[in-house]
Write a protein that holds these residues in place. Sequence first.
Motif, PDB file in Angstrom:
ATOM      1  N   LEU A 275      83.279   9.376  50.935  1.00 62.73           N
ATOM      2  CA  LEU A 275      82.593  10.423  51.713  1.00 62.73           C
ATOM      3  C   LEU A 275      83.187  11.796  51.417  1.00 62.73           C
ATOM      4  N   VAL A 276      84.505  11.827  51.237  1.00 66.36           N
ATOM      5  CA  VAL A 276      85.190  13.089  50.938  1.00 66.36           C
ATOM      6  C   VAL A 276      84.849  13.525  49.508  1.00 66.36           C
ATOM      7  N   ASP A 277      85.014  12.598  48.556  1.00 66.22           N
ATOM      8  CA  ASP A 277      84.797  12.936  47.142  1.00 66.22           C
ATOM      9  C   ASP A 277      83.343  13.329  46.861  1.00 66.22           C
ATOM     10  N   GLU A 278      82.414  12.678  47.536  1.00 57.03           N
ATOM     11  CA  GLU A 278      80.989  12.985  47.322  1.00 57.03           C
ATOM     12  C   GLU A 278      80.534  14.169  48.167  1.00 57.03           C
ATOM     13  N   LYS A 279      81.465  14.752  48.891  1.00 54.56           N
ATOM     14  CA  LYS A 279      81.186  15.917  49.746  1.00 54.56           C
ATOM     15  C   LYS A 279      80.099  15.650  50.790  1.00 54.56           C
ATOM     16  N   VAL A 280      79.999  14.411  51.216  1.00 56.33           N
ATOM     17  CA  VAL A 280      79.122  14.091  52.337  1.00 56.33           C
ATOM     18  C   VAL A 280      79.708  14.735  53.593  1.00 56.33           C
ATOM     19  N   VAL A 281      81.029  14.806  53.628  1.00 60.39           N
ATOM     20  CA  VAL A 281      81.725  15.457  54.735  1.00 60.39           C
ATOM     21  C   VAL A 281      82.605  16.561  54.179  1.00 60.39           C
ATOM     22  N   ASP A 282      83.121  17.354  55.121  1.00 53.78           N
ATOM     23  CA  ASP A 282      83.891  18.532  54.771  1.00 53.78           C
ATOM     24  C   ASP A 282      85.380  18.174  54.833  1.00 53.78           C
ATOM     25  N   GLY A 283      85.809  17.217  54.024  1.00 56.09           N
ATOM     26  CA  GLY A 283      87.223  16.848  53.970  1.00 56.09           C
ATOM     27  C   GLY A 283      87.566  15.692  54.897  1.00 56.09           C
ATOM     28  N   TRP A 284      88.805  15.230  54.746  1.00 61.33           N
ATOM     29  CA  TRP A 284      89.291  14.088  55.529  1.00 61.33           C
ATOM     30  C   TRP A 284      89.306  14.382  57.023  1.00 61.33           C
ATOM     31  N   ASP A 285      89.370  15.678  57.381  1.00 63.27           N
ATOM     32  CA  ASP A 285      89.439  16.008  58.809  1.00 63.27           C
ATOM     33  C   ASP A 285      88.084  16.471  59.352  1.00 63.27           C
ATOM     34  N   ASP A 286      87.017  16.169  58.640  1.00 67.20           N
ATOM     35  CA  ASP A 286      85.693  16.470  59.183  1.00 67.20           C
ATOM     36  C   ASP A 286      85.585  15.787  60.550  1.00 67.20           C
ATOM     37  N   PRO A 287      85.050  16.511  61.555  1.00 68.43           N
ATOM     38  CA  PRO A 287      85.004  15.942  62.907  1.00 68.43           C
ATOM     39  C   PRO A 287      84.164  14.666  63.035  1.00 68.43           C
ATOM     40  N   ARG A 288      83.401  14.328  62.007  1.00 72.96           N
ATOM     41  CA  ARG A 288      82.644  13.064  62.060  1.00 72.96           C
ATOM     42  C   ARG A 288      83.446  11.894  61.518  1.00 72.96           C
ATOM     43  N   MET A 289      84.593  12.181  60.915  1.00 71.77           N
ATOM     44  CA  MET A 289      85.375  11.111  60.295  1.00 71.77           C
ATOM     45  C   MET A 289      86.190  10.363  61.360  1.00 71.77           C
ATOM     46  N   PRO A 290      86.308   9.033  61.207  1.00 71.24           N
ATOM     47  CA  PRO A 290      87.130   8.275  62.158  1.00 71.24           C
ATOM     48  C   PRO A 290      88.609   8.324  61.788  1.00 71.24           C
ATOM     49  N   THR A 291      88.962   9.299  60.957  1.00 74.47           N
ATOM     50  CA  THR A 291      90.383   9.487  60.640  1.00 74.47           C
ATOM     51  C   THR A 291      91.085  10.110  61.844  1.00 74.47           C
ATOM     52  N   ILE A 292      92.401   9.969  61.889  1.00 76.64           N
ATOM     53  CA  ILE A 292      93.160  10.604  62.972  1.00 76.64           C
ATOM     54  C   ILE A 292      92.954  12.128  62.877  1.00 76.64           C
ATOM     55  N   ALA A 293      92.983  12.651  61.649  1.00 76.26           N
ATOM     56  CA  ALA A 293      92.796  14.094  61.463  1.00 76.26           C
ATOM     57  C   ALA A 293      91.395  14.532  61.900  1.00 76.26           C
ATOM     58  N   GLY A 294      90.397  13.713  61.642  1.00 81.86           N
ATOM     59  CA  GLY A 294      89.031  14.019  62.059  1.00 81.86           C
ATOM     60  C   GLY A 294      88.874  13.954  63.566  1.00 81.86           C
ATOM     61  N   LEU A 295      89.445  12.917  64.170  1.00 83.81           N
ATOM     62  CA  LEU A 295      89.366  12.780  65.624  1.00 83.81           C
ATOM     63  C   LEU A 295      90.083  13.944  66.310  1.00 83.81           C
ATOM     64  N   ARG A 296      91.185  14.369  65.712  1.00 80.58           N
ATOM     65  CA  ARG A 296      91.947  15.497  66.272  1.00 80.58           C
ATOM     66  C   ARG A 296      91.103  16.769  66.213  1.00 80.58           C
ATOM     67  N   ARG A 297      90.468  16.999  65.071  1.00 78.13           N
ATOM     68  CA  ARG A 297      89.646  18.206  64.933  1.00 78.13           C
ATOM     69  C   ARG A 297      88.401  18.123  65.814  1.00 78.13           C
ATOM     70  N   ARG A 298      87.892  16.943  66.007  1.00 85.41           N
ATOM     71  CA  ARG A 298      86.756  16.748  66.907  1.00 85.41           C
ATOM     72  C   ARG A 298      87.158  17.089  68.340  1.00 85.41           C
ATOM     73  N   GLY A 299      88.431  16.788  68.689  1.00 85.98           N
ATOM     74  CA  GLY A 299      88.897  17.112  70.037  1.00 85.98           C
ATOM     75  C   GLY A 299      89.508  15.937  70.791  1.00 85.98           C
ATOM     76  N   TYR A 300      89.629  14.804  70.129  1.00 85.69           N
ATOM     77  CA  TYR A 300      90.298  13.668  70.771  1.00 85.69           C
ATOM     78  C   TYR A 300      91.753  14.004  71.029  1.00 85.69           C
ATOM     79  N   THR A 301      92.303  13.440  72.082  1.00 84.94           N
ATOM     80  CA  THR A 301      93.714  13.663  72.406  1.00 84.94           C
ATOM     81  C   THR A 301      94.509  12.411  72.040  1.00 84.94           C
ATOM     82  N   PRO A 302      95.817  12.564  71.783  1.00 88.37           N
ATOM     83  CA  PRO A 302      96.639  11.379  71.506  1.00 88.37           C
ATOM     84  C   PRO A 302      96.615  10.395  72.675  1.00 88.37           C
TER      85      PRO A 302
END
Length: 551
Positions: A275-302
């Motif tokens: 998804l990152v390489d094909e630019k479907v999303v705007d990097g690993w921290d795109d707010p739609r990604m289920p990555t920790i970095a994405g969830l953080r940018r989306r607004g999830y809290t630890p």
Amino acid sequence: MENKPTSSNFIRNIVVEDLESGKHKEILTRFPPEPNGYLHIGHAKSIVLNFELADEFKGKTNLRFDDTNPIKEDTEYVESIKEDVHWLGFQWDNLFFASDYFEEMYNRAVLLIKKGKAYVCDLSAEEMRNYRGTLTEPGKESPDRNRSVEENLDLFNRMRQGEFKDGEKVLRAKIDMASPNINMRDPIIYRIAHAEHHNTGDKWCIYPMYDFAHPLEDAIEGVTHSICTLEFEDHRPLYDWVVRECEMESKPQQIEFARLNITNTVMSKRKLKLLVDEKVVDGWDDPRMPTIAGLRRRGYTPEAIRNFCREIGVAKANSLVDSQMLEHFIREDLNKKAPRSMAVMRPIKVIITNYPEGEVEWLESEVNPDNPEAGTKKIPFSREIYIEEEDFMENPPKKYFRLFPGNEVRLRHAYFIKCQDFIKDENGKIVEIHCTYDPETKSGTGFTGRKVKGTLHWVAASHAVPAEFRLYESILSEDEEENKDFLDSINPNSMEILQGFIEPDMKDVKPQDKFQFIRHGYFNVDTKYSTKEKPVFNRIVSLKSSFVINK
Ligand code: ATP
Ligand code: MG
């Protein structure tokens, strides 16, 4: 034992037994990511389990990078993983790299050769597949299986010296080609890869395979309980074989648990990277990604993520968790913490024709009705306001209680207004609504003269601050089907960007500030696109859900 954050589960029970029987005085767990991508919510489950288990029993947890495959690994990933583990609220006792043990691993492989338990094999990858046999048929022995110890030592040393090309030779454990467990049919333990390693550079051109490296890493560190996911269950006999035959002093125990899967959620680094390489999303921290970095940018809290991981528990059978469960925990966490505010995401102007021109009233509102300690604040009201486009209809259906010609509604914290007229542009689009207000109906004055059914949120046009809102949906359009090409199941509407207005006291928001916009949901100020001139808000979740958690 005190300080009990985890509820009982089968892994915790093993730890309790091992401490009670005296098998271990202190436990040591580890979180062993391969630095070939960013961490995702599935990793969070493993992190919470390993760190909290050790913490509960006053043990320790290492963060160990399992960096034995130079081709896919990168220091960017190493840094992001460290940041994410910290952000989740955990501190490791030691930070290790599997690549620091390459010399020791090499020596253990030499020991195996000397004991007649490993040999250099020249079969090609395809030949090796053919020799391996099937679930019902035993494998065939390699013609190289009975090489002498001397010849094997010489060849393995020459593999290390770089004499051979990638794939030309491998080192294999000599176990049992007829074993019912295919993992035990002389598995490869070293391969040649002339590749630059992020940590060791070009020092090595042979690299240990996961099944050989992992048990050694655990044993070298003195890990007591090596927790991994279910697909490694069939590898456990090999894990134990490596620890035993390499004569490791410490004997770690591998324990498997079910990996986390969430509905409509991509949970594999390989696919996330795509998804990152094909630019479907705007990097690993795109707010739609289920990555920790994405969830953080989306607004999830630890806190929300940790509570989610605790609630789903630890089981021995694979299952699928409803994505609404994760949403439940962020709502629960933000309900008390997030100040309330009014934002209009699809604005349409309302002119209150009998309200004095130029006048501004400052109305009082609670910062958070669910947390009285948060106090109150003042919001401006004036002759022109913005409301949501969808809160007005020229020809409303039955049971539409919002604004339409002749109807009266309540403006939250302000007055009742009644629609008298509206203006369309040359395309027939409604551009302005004319209302009158009733000064008697001011909020907070205890007015009981009559009731209205609709309450709208609004922002005073005179003081409105322009803002951008980003609304998200799942990145997968439907539950991903096994054989469908993954990139074909992408939801083309996973992000909607809207330009609207917020209240003036919101103009100095900072990245990661979190709010509840009334009727719209919880929002987080974006770390990448938000500016002083124009704040950008990511919707974390909407307010309502049909999801009920069974307690
Ligand atoms: P992926 O399959 O997403 O590529 P991985 O297992 O290859 O993940 P690693 O970096 O090897 O990723 O994983 C580090 C640790 O996290 C391992 O102990 C692994 O078992 C655990 N882990 C990975 N994915 C999940 C998951 N979905 N649920 C629970 N634990 C997981
Ligand atoms: Mg892996």
